[in-house]
Design a protein around this motif. Structure first.
Motif, PDB file in Angstrom:
ATOM      1  N   GLY A   1       0.740  -1.276   0.094  1.00 39.88           N
ATOM      2  CA  GLY A   1       0.026   0.091   0.031  1.00 39.88           C
ATOM      3  C   GLY A   1       0.586   1.175   0.006  1.00 39.88           C
TER       4      GLY A   1
ATOM      5  N   SER B   1       5.087   8.409   5.505  1.00 40.23           N
ATOM      6  CA  SER B   1       4.700   8.259   6.859  1.00 40.23           C
ATOM      7  C   SER B   1       5.686   7.660   7.777  1.00 40.23           C
ATOM      8  CB  SER B   1       3.510   7.467   6.645  1.00 40.23           C
ATOM      9  OG  SER B   1       3.887   6.040   6.377  1.00 40.23           O
ATOM     10  N   PHE B   2       5.490   7.823   8.947  1.00 40.76           N
ATOM     11  CA  PHE B   2       6.595   7.458   9.860  1.00 40.76           C
ATOM     12  C   PHE B   2       7.006   5.803   9.665  1.00 40.76           C
ATOM     13  CE2 PHE B   2       9.285   7.353  13.430  1.00 40.76           C
ATOM     14  CZ  PHE B   2       8.895   6.152  14.388  1.00 40.76           C
ATOM     15  N   LEU B   3       8.123   5.185   9.813  1.00 38.59           N
ATOM     16  CA  LEU B   3       8.521   3.919   9.385  1.00 38.59           C
ATOM     17  C   LEU B   3       8.597   3.638   7.874  1.00 38.59           C
ATOM     18  CD1 LEU B   3       7.025   1.843  12.390  1.00 38.59           C
ATOM     19  CD2 LEU B   3       9.379   2.798  12.053  1.00 38.59           C
TER      20      LEU B   3
ATOM     21  N   HIS C   1      11.662   1.955   6.805  1.00 36.08           N
ATOM     22  CA  HIS C   1      11.824   0.882   7.556  1.00 36.08           C
ATOM     23  C   HIS C   1      12.139  -0.236   6.896  1.00 36.08           C
ATOM     24  CE1 HIS C   1      11.755  -0.958  11.771  1.00 36.08           C
ATOM     25  NE2 HIS C   1      12.561   0.035  11.888  1.00 36.08           N
TER      26      HIS C   1
ATOM     27  N   ARG D   1      -0.440  18.609   5.567  1.00 32.71           N
ATOM     28  CA  ARG D   1      -0.946  19.066   6.792  1.00 32.71           C
ATOM     29  C   ARG D   1      -0.474  18.371   7.899  1.00 32.71           C
ATOM     30  NH1 ARG D   1      -6.937  17.381   5.194  1.00 32.71           N
ATOM     31  NH2 ARG D   1      -5.484  15.592   4.796  1.00 32.71           N
ATOM     32  N   LYS D   2       0.151  17.195   7.381  1.00 33.10           N
ATOM     33  CA  LYS D   2       0.549  16.353   8.994  1.00 33.10           C
ATOM     34  C   LYS D   2       2.013  16.861   9.257  1.00 33.10           C
ATOM     35  CE  LYS D   2       0.118  11.978   7.007  1.00 33.10           C
ATOM     36  NZ  LYS D   2       0.473  10.497   7.226  1.00 33.10           N
ATOM     37  N   ARG D   3       2.018  17.242  10.424  1.00 29.10           N
ATOM     38  CA  ARG D   3       3.464  17.893  11.036  1.00 29.10           C
ATOM     39  C   ARG D   3       4.518  16.968  10.821  1.00 29.10           C
ATOM     40  NH1 ARG D   3       2.894  18.919  17.192  1.00 29.10           N
ATOM     41  NH2 ARG D   3       1.798  17.131  16.872  1.00 29.10           N
ATOM     42  N   ILE D   4       4.187  15.554  11.012  1.00 38.59           N
ATOM     43  CA  ILE D   4       5.134  14.487  10.848  1.00 38.59           C
ATOM     44  C   ILE D   4       5.603  14.425   9.331  1.00 38.59           C
ATOM     45  CG2 ILE D   4       3.623  12.458  10.446  1.00 38.59           C
ATOM     46  CD1 ILE D   4       5.131  10.968  12.570  1.00 38.59           C
TER      47      ILE D   4
ATOM     48  N   VAL E   1      -7.714  12.405  -3.092  1.00 42.93           N
ATOM     49  CA  VAL E   1      -8.858  11.409  -2.983  1.00 42.93           C
ATOM     50  C   VAL E   1      -9.149  11.084  -4.378  1.00 42.93           C
ATOM     51  CG1 VAL E   1     -10.881  13.121  -2.948  1.00 42.93           C
ATOM     52  CG2 VAL E   1     -11.061  10.818  -1.808  1.00 42.93           C
ATOM     53  N   LYS E   2      -9.054  11.971  -5.186  1.00 36.05           N
ATOM     54  CA  LYS E   2      -9.297  11.886  -6.814  1.00 36.05           C
ATOM     55  C   LYS E   2      -8.545  10.519  -7.223  1.00 36.05           C
ATOM     56  CE  LYS E   2     -11.946  15.279  -7.422  1.00 36.05           C
ATOM     57  NZ  LYS E   2     -13.447  15.066  -7.433  1.00 36.05           N
TER      58      LYS E   2
ATOM     59  N   GLU F   1      -7.790   7.850  -5.796  1.00 35.54           N
ATOM     60  CA  GLU F   1      -8.324   6.667  -5.302  1.00 35.54           C
ATOM     61  C   GLU F   1      -9.836   6.479  -6.215  1.00 35.54           C
ATOM     62  OE1 GLU F   1     -10.253   4.374  -1.316  1.00 35.54           O
ATOM     63  OE2 GLU F   1      -9.166   5.993  -1.059  1.00 35.54           O
ATOM     64  N   GLU F   2     -10.343   7.538  -6.340  1.00 34.14           N
ATOM     65  CA  GLU F   2     -11.721   7.383  -6.980  1.00 34.14           C
ATOM     66  C   GLU F   2     -11.461   7.018  -8.448  1.00 34.14           C
ATOM     67  OE1 GLU F   2     -14.125  11.101  -4.748  1.00 34.14           O
ATOM     68  OE2 GLU F   2     -13.587  11.314  -6.687  1.00 34.14           O
TER      69      GLU F   2
ATOM     70  N   LYS G   1      -2.628  -8.090   4.055  1.00 30.66           N
ATOM     71  CA  LYS G   1      -2.517  -6.706   3.151  1.00 30.66           C
ATOM     72  C   LYS G   1      -1.506  -5.815   4.104  1.00 30.66           C
ATOM     73  CE  LYS G   1      -4.617  -3.447   0.370  1.00 30.66           C
ATOM     74  NZ  LYS G   1      -3.181  -2.824   0.466  1.00 30.66           N
TER      75      LYS G   1
ATOM     76  N   ILE H   1     -16.092   7.966  -1.332  1.00 37.46           N
ATOM     77  CA  ILE H   1     -15.871   6.427  -1.527  1.00 37.46           C
ATOM     78  C   ILE H   1     -16.118   5.711  -0.193  1.00 37.46           C
ATOM     79  CG2 ILE H   1     -13.314   6.367  -1.461  1.00 37.46           C
ATOM     80  CD1 ILE H   1     -13.542   4.832  -4.118  1.00 37.46           C
TER      81      ILE H   1
ATOM     82  N   GLU I   1      -0.734   8.032  14.054  1.00 40.60           N
ATOM     83  CA  GLU I   1       0.567   7.914  13.259  1.00 40.60           C
ATOM     84  C   GLU I   1       1.596   8.685  14.243  1.00 40.60           C
ATOM     85  OE1 GLU I   1       3.042   8.825   9.423  1.00 40.60           O
ATOM     86  OE2 GLU I   1       0.997   9.163   9.380  1.00 40.60           O
TER      87      GLU I   1
END
Ligand SMILES: Nc1ncnc2c1ncn2[C@@H]1O[C@H](COP(=O)(O)OP(=O)(O)OP(=O)(O)O)[C@@H](O)[C@H]1O
Ligand SMILES: Nc1ncnc2c1ncn2[C@@H]1O[C@H](COP(=O)(O)OP(=O)(O)OP(=O)(O)O)[C@@H](O)[C@H]1O
Ligand SMILES: [Mg+2]
Ligand SMILES: [Mg+2]
Lengths: 259, 259
Positions: free
Chosen positions: A12, A156-158, A161, A193-196, A221-222, A224-225, B10, B196, B224
């Motif tokens: 993912g 994203s975090f990790l 990894h 927007r995520k500080r991380i 989101v477009k 995924e749509e 997954k 969705i 997170e």
């Protein structure tokens, strides 16, 4: 023909979304592009098949017959749009994975198929391969047969990894190639927007240096749509940031290859 | 002792986030809880280890010695908070996976360890196991030794796509158990702003029926961030939706088990 394998054993992280939309944007920029779905999950196939394909001819016959029959791979090629073709996958790919274990030169089958395709007059500027999140024989085929490994890295975090393990797997294949493998990375799912996110992006930049594409793909989101409608972002949402980002990535890919 | 295996092949569907925070919320509700990290990636270990653990004793010695030495598993148990213990993982778990292949009763090792733990006087109300995104021997151990398989299902398009394959893998282990396996599912990463999401949640509800927990875990950046600080959400962000959702899930788990 420049072959890009989109691979990362991390689940993912944006492989399929990148494979579909990078291909679509390359085709839109007049690069004749072939998208190959090499994942038994067939998510890329779903993402470009607006209408369901019944019993598609996948890459499986070509992989099993590689080197024996001429032109088998051509039967698997379908058209999405002008200058944008694809080869579907389905769950049968799992059998190919199992049967190829005992075959000679089992990781060279895909590159044999691609050469065959060229010999038969099908010339693509770009071939983009969507890989499964596993380091199996199908992914070995993609890594052996490509010019570039593009690693999507989720912001994203990790995120980094599992990368060492992935690169270790690549080394095994790299040692068997006679051409060096160009490894690059692209940051995906960037949510500013995520500080991380800032720190993670900095970590990714530090880790990959010049191998990291300047373009980062933002969450939208477009994207995924579009997959749920079976349409590339180039047709689904031309004003979206998802489209802008993949268009920018395609531009960068083209520029890299004209150097 | 009620053992819950958090598994799904997954990648990135919320296993680790659920394992950590469900455990923390159970402990907060006065349930003596043990979290076991059964993933060589050791993400759960990172997520609860505010300060880095040097060379932790992991579950590996206990798995390799299961049935031979008494009490080895006890050396691996560490305390996070009152009533909340955990057993760390590290990359050595990969060796366990490889060595266990040739061992007799290779998928029963974990349940032997858990019985041993009980015999030695360590009584837990709940044991929660974080599994790797793969259907290997370690996950077989979790599935054999648990009372419940909790499947985190990401609320995104194609979320249910790999589920048939996962349940097929479970069947293999279920047939070897003498007790039935309780399978349940929890919707994760629900972003209600996504149009969705509603359809996908409906699909998940249709697929699992009563097996689906009423609580869905909404996307919340605090979850997170908490992992990046090595602190469960119970301490990191008590006002967050992430905390509310995992507390509600813990309450549901407790209610189910008092039926
Ligand atoms: N930039 C993005 N913005 C929003 N959603 C995204 C983005 N990229 C991917 N997604 C969504 O995230 C999910 C995972 O993406 P994707 O399927 O491309 O990953 P993958 O690496 O191919 O996964 P797998 O390991 O299962 O093959 C999908 O639901 C996809 O639509
Ligand atoms: N509800 C949520 N809201 C926001 N972020 C989340 C949520 N759940 C998980 N995440 C984030 O999504 C990423 C994947 O989650 P997580 O690590 O729990 O999945 P996983 O299934 O354990 O992954 P893996 O297959 O690699 O073991 C992590 O960065 C995590 O912090
Ligand atoms: Mg994919
Ligand atoms: Mg995990």
């Amino acid at each position: 023909m420049y072959v890009i394998a989109i691979a990362n054993q991390k689940g993912g992280c944006g492989k399929t979304t990148t494979a579909i939309n990078l291909s679509a944007c390359l085709a839109q920029k007049k690069q004749k592009t072939l998208l190959i779905d090499l994942d038994p999950q067939a998510h890329a196939t779903i993402g470009v098949s607006q209408t369901v394909i019944e019993n598609p001819v996948t890459i499986v016959p070509a992989l099993m017959d590689a080197g024996l029959e001429t032109g088998v791979i051509l039967e698997a090629i379908r058209s999405i749009e002008d200058g944008f073709d694809f080869i579907p996958a389905d769950s049968q790919l799992v059998q190919a994975d199992q049967q190829l274990v005992r075959q000679p030169r089992r990781h060279e089958r895909l590159s044999i198929c691609l050469e065959e395709m060229n010999r038969q007059g099908h010339h693509y500027d770009y071939v983009v391969i969507d890989c499964a999140p596993s380091m199996g024989i199908l992914t070995e085929n993609a890594l052996f047969g490509c010019h570039e490994l593009m690693l999507p890295i989720e912001t994203s975090f990790l995120a980094l990894h599992g990368i060492a393990k992935m690169l270790e797997f690549c080394q095994k294949i790299i040692s068997q190639r006679d051409q060096p493998l160009q490894i690059r990375a692209v940051a995906t799912m960037l949510d500013i927007r995520k500080r991380i996110a800032k720190e993670v992006l900095a970590d990714i930049q530090t880790y990959f240096g010049d191998l990291l594409y300047k373009t980062a793909i933002r969450t939208n989101v477009k994207l995924e749509e579009a997959v749920s409608y079976g349409i590339p972002i180039t047709r689904y949402a031309k004003k979206s940031s998802g489209y802008k980002d993949y268009a920018a990535l395609a531009k960068e890919v083209i520029q890299q290859n004209s150097l």
